[in-house]
Structures are given as C-alpha cells and as structure tokens.
Design an enzyme around this catalytic site. Sequence first.
Site, short mmCIF file in Angstrom:
data_model
loop_
_atom_site.label_atom_id
_atom_site.label_comp_id
_atom_site.label_asym_id
_atom_site.label_seq_id
_atom_site.Cartn_x
_atom_site.Cartn_y
_atom_site.Cartn_z
CG HIS A 143 17.20 14.96 44.35
ND1 HIS A 143 18.31 15.69 43.97
CD2 HIS A 143 16.44 14.81 43.23
CE1 HIS A 143 18.22 15.98 42.67
NE2 HIS A 143 17.10 15.45 42.20
CG ASP A 180 19.20 12.69 37.70
OD1 ASP A 180 18.31 11.83 37.56
OD2 ASP A 180 18.96 13.92 37.84
CG HIS A 182 17.58 17.30 38.28
ND1 HIS A 182 16.83 16.30 37.71
CD2 HIS A 182 17.13 18.46 37.76
CE1 HIS A 182 15.93 16.84 36.88
NE2 HIS A 182 16.10 18.14 36.89
CG ASP A 268 17.06 13.63 34.74
OD1 ASP A 268 18.26 13.30 34.64
OD2 ASP A 268 16.50 13.79 35.84
#
Length: 373
Positions: A143, A180, A182, A268
């Site tokens: 991120h 991931d 996200h 995740d």
Amino acid sequence: MPTGYVFHPHYLWHDTGTSDGLLPPDPSAGIPPGTHVGNADTTRRIHDLIHASGLLRDLVAIEPREATMTELLRVHTSDHVQHIKQQSDQPRGGDAGDGYSPVGRGSYRIARLAAGGLTELVTRVAEGEVTNGYALTRPPGHHATADHAMGFCLFNTIAVAARHAQTTLGLPRIAIVDVDVHHGNGTQAIFYADPTVLTISLHQANCFPPDSGALRENGAGAGAGYALNVPLPAGTGHAGYLHAMHQVVLPALDRFAPDLILLAAGFDANVFDPLARQMLTADTYRQMTRLLVDAAGRLCHGRLVAAHEGGYNPWYVPHCALAFLEELAGTTTHLPDLYAAVVAGYAAEPLLPHQRTPIEVAAQLIDRIKPAT
Ligand SMILES: [Zn+2]
C-alpha cells in the site's frame, strides 16, 4: 535448484502497539485498548509452522540486510523516508500517516530490513544461487506509495526489489502479481506510467483502499495497459480466483514475457480472514502457486520471488503459507491439512456470473500489453 527463504526475528519486533484492532484506543470515544490486527503473531506462527513441518531443511536460508538509502530512494521520496525515521525515533513510536499504520520504536530499520531482505533474495535468484524464494517479511509494503505510508505499509518492499533488479541485476522486465485481498495501490501507483513493470492485482472489489483498484485503472502514458486490476466481488472463492489466474494473470504474463515475476503474497483472501470477505483455502493458494511456478519456468528460468504481505487470521494463514511454500519449493511435508475437511464446502462453491464479469472485462485489456519481441 533450491528455494530461498528470508526471515529475521526483527520482523517480529515491528511493534504495532496497543490498538482496538484497527483504531488507536480512545476511552472517551468508547474505543477500548486491545491488540492491533497487524501484530506479529500470525507471522510468528507462519515461521513456526514452516520450521515444525521440516520444510526449512529443504530451503536455503538467506540472511536479510537493510535496504540502502540508494535502494530506498529509487522508489520513495527523501521526505517520506525521513518521516518514517522521525516517527520511529520517538520514544514510543508513532504513526506513518493515515492513523492505521503504527510505527513502533525502531520500526524504521525493521522496514529497511524487510525491503533489503527481499532485495537480497532477488539478488540471489538473479545470481542463480536459488531458483525462487519467499521473504517472510514484516511490515508489509504494497500500500505504500512513493511519498506516503498506508494500510500498515511503511516502505514498498516489492517496488524496491523490482527497481534493484532492473538497475543492477540485468532484469529489465518485471511482472508483479499481487494476490493480497486488498488492492496493491502503492505498487500500482509507483509503476503506473512505466511499461517495463507490469502490475496485476487480484483483490476484493471496494475493500481497501476505498475507491481503488477498478478495472478502468489500466496504466497511464507510456505505461497505459501495464496496470491490470481484477476487482472480485466479496464472496469469490477457489473457482473465481483460479478462473482469474487462467483468464487474466497467465495470458498477461505470457504476453509480457517478464525476466522476473514478483509475487505480493498476501494470504488475507482466506476464508477465515477478519479483514476481507473472500473464500480461499490453503489448496487455492497451492494451485495458484503451481500456475505461477509453471509460468516462471517457461518465461524466466523459474525466477519467482514472493514478499509476504497481509493475512490476519493467526490459525489458518500459516497453513495457507505452508501450502504456498511447499508448492514453491516443489515438495510436500508430512503435515496433513487438517482444515481441508472444514473448508471443503467453501472450496466447492462454483464460479458465479457476477464473479465472472470483472474477469472477462480484465481479460479484454490484455491486448493493450505490447507482445515482447
Ligand atoms: Zn491485505
């Protein structure tokens, strides 16, 4: 040739402090103190399970080093690096900037050790000492943009390693596959106008960051076509992710023909994760890894290097990571997957029409990648 493995106890010493899961505690606002969801426990349990499984004996342990300032500044602004250092130097640490990204006392050097650990692993792969590898690093990185931290990520570990591979290892074309749950927004932003780095992110649509990772985000300028996103609806499971691999990730990699594939290995999207609502099992991670190992074998001499990203369920993530690492190393351990029966129903969920749609749209964008000559 063997598989490399990067780990260091200091990765567990990145202190995310007291928190109510995500938010700083604030009794007056009714937010009680507790444990930050990005604490070290899951990472420790991954390493412990890898050790207990006996797999460690088959791996080449690679000692991490801190990323140099030159390596960091290929990706990040000097102001950003100094900001993380200042937060880290405070007696009790601070926050990287968004209120969700704790910086523990000394985390600056640990984040450099994460970026340098992956960079060292990429170096060993390029030199032929190991074929592929996994850096079980912490804090995560995907991120973080050039000039700010976000979502638990301080420095963009995978971007630092990618630039190192290009500038010093003679590997000019890099593909970054981000599984991931996200969106890999930081990595995408860093390379958004760069046609030498193909970014592909499979993630839960409308999860984190907000309004990020849409199909229309497809690169800009010279990099138009070189950012691919597959925003999968909440509830997407094994069938959906495998379909996305076959329809988008593998054809895009084949067309781009990278010299190195980097994998942002977030776990995740597993069915029990508290920070998303996808339904992957350990076997999904195993099968996705097998496809990527095969792709790396036919495209770039097996060069597939993974950086650990998210994964917040402390008891299931280690099994997903072990399945992934077994497949990367081309071996199996004696440990049975005792959760396989528990997740069998989830794993059997079919691909649904609303999950198929974004995959089909993303697949149509692959033509924008210029075929490698
Ligand atoms: Zn994540």
